[in-house]
Design an enzyme around this catalytic site. Structure first.
Site, mmCIF file in Angstrom:
data_model
loop_
_atom_site.group_PDB
_atom_site.id
_atom_site.type_symbol
_atom_site.label_atom_id
_atom_site.label_comp_id
_atom_site.label_asym_id
_atom_site.label_seq_id
_atom_site.Cartn_x
_atom_site.Cartn_y
_atom_site.Cartn_z
ATOM 1 N N HIS A 50 0.745 -1.765 -0.156
ATOM 2 C CA HIS A 50 -0.636 -0.119 -0.176
ATOM 3 C C HIS A 50 0.818 0.971 0.016
ATOM 4 O O HIS A 50 0.965 2.029 -0.972
ATOM 5 C CB HIS A 50 -0.776 0.321 1.273
ATOM 6 N N GLU A 62 0.998 7.827 10.241
ATOM 7 C CA GLU A 62 1.606 6.864 10.708
ATOM 8 C C GLU A 62 1.786 7.223 12.665
ATOM 9 O O GLU A 62 2.332 8.292 12.653
ATOM 10 C CB GLU A 62 2.754 5.827 9.962
ATOM 11 N N ASP A 95 -7.929 5.364 6.493
ATOM 12 C CA ASP A 95 -8.092 3.964 5.325
ATOM 13 C C ASP A 95 -7.728 2.944 6.995
ATOM 14 O O ASP A 95 -6.784 2.605 6.816
ATOM 15 C CB ASP A 95 -7.344 3.415 4.259
#
Length: 187
Positions: A50, A62, A95
């Site tokens: 990804h 992140e 996501d």
């Protein structure tokens, strides 16, 4: 608030579609908020794929590995990270909702409801495009375990709330979008 939900099954193409949607309809900066936590080597390979495919214009929000080491409950770390990340100024792609729900399964019903309310409050305050990727559940057998049923129930209910708030809801099947809900044009 400009909220869009993109839903579909596993490997349906919903993430690729969502990324294109954000870049076409959002404004810079473009933020990508993944909810996947590191785990087994196969999962980490999927995360890497990804990352490699993601358009360079996305700034990925992140979790720092050190943050995961500080707390025993990775779900709590993820929740704090998501709540903080929903305050960024710019277009945001979350996501996915399913991985977030899975990370919070240990929460009792009252804490879970507080988590949902906290996420919804922050989404409602956002002024830029927010796209939420949410896995479709309930199109197969009823899970045989308590945890599986809890996951299905929580994700299904959360998705319905997000869909109700969304201006657009898009179902992706085999990489093809099907518009389930579109903006109402006044007049």
């Amino acid at each position: 608030m400009k909220l869009v939900m993109v839903t579909g099954g596993i490997r349906s193409g919903k993430t690729d579609y969502s990324e294109r949607y954000v870049l076409e309809h959002g404004v810079s900066p473009y933020f990508y908020l993944p909810t996947a936590l590191p785990g087994d080597p196969l999962w980490e390979a999927r995360i890497s794929l990804h990352q490699e495919k993601r358009e360079a214009r996305f700034l990925t929000l992140e979790i720092e590995p050190a943050a995961l080491l500080k707390k025993a409950d990775s779900g709590e770390v993820l929740k704090e990270h998501i709540l903080h990340s929903l305050t960024v100024e710019g277009s945001l792609l979350l996501d996915s909702l399913g991985l977030f729900v899975a990370a919070c399964l240990a929460e009792n019903d009252a804490v879970w409801q507080g988590t949902v309310n906290g996420v919804l409050d922050l989404i409602k305050r956002r002024t830029h495009l927010t796209v939420v990727v949410a896995e479709e559940v309930g199109m197969t057998l009823v899970p045989g375990t308590r945890e599986g049923r809890l996951f299905t129930d929580r994700l299904g209910e959360f998705r319905q709330i997000i869909a109700g708030l969304s201006e657009e809801v898009i179902f992706v099947l085999s990489g093809l979008p099907l518009m389930l809900k579109t903006r109402t044009i006044p007049g």
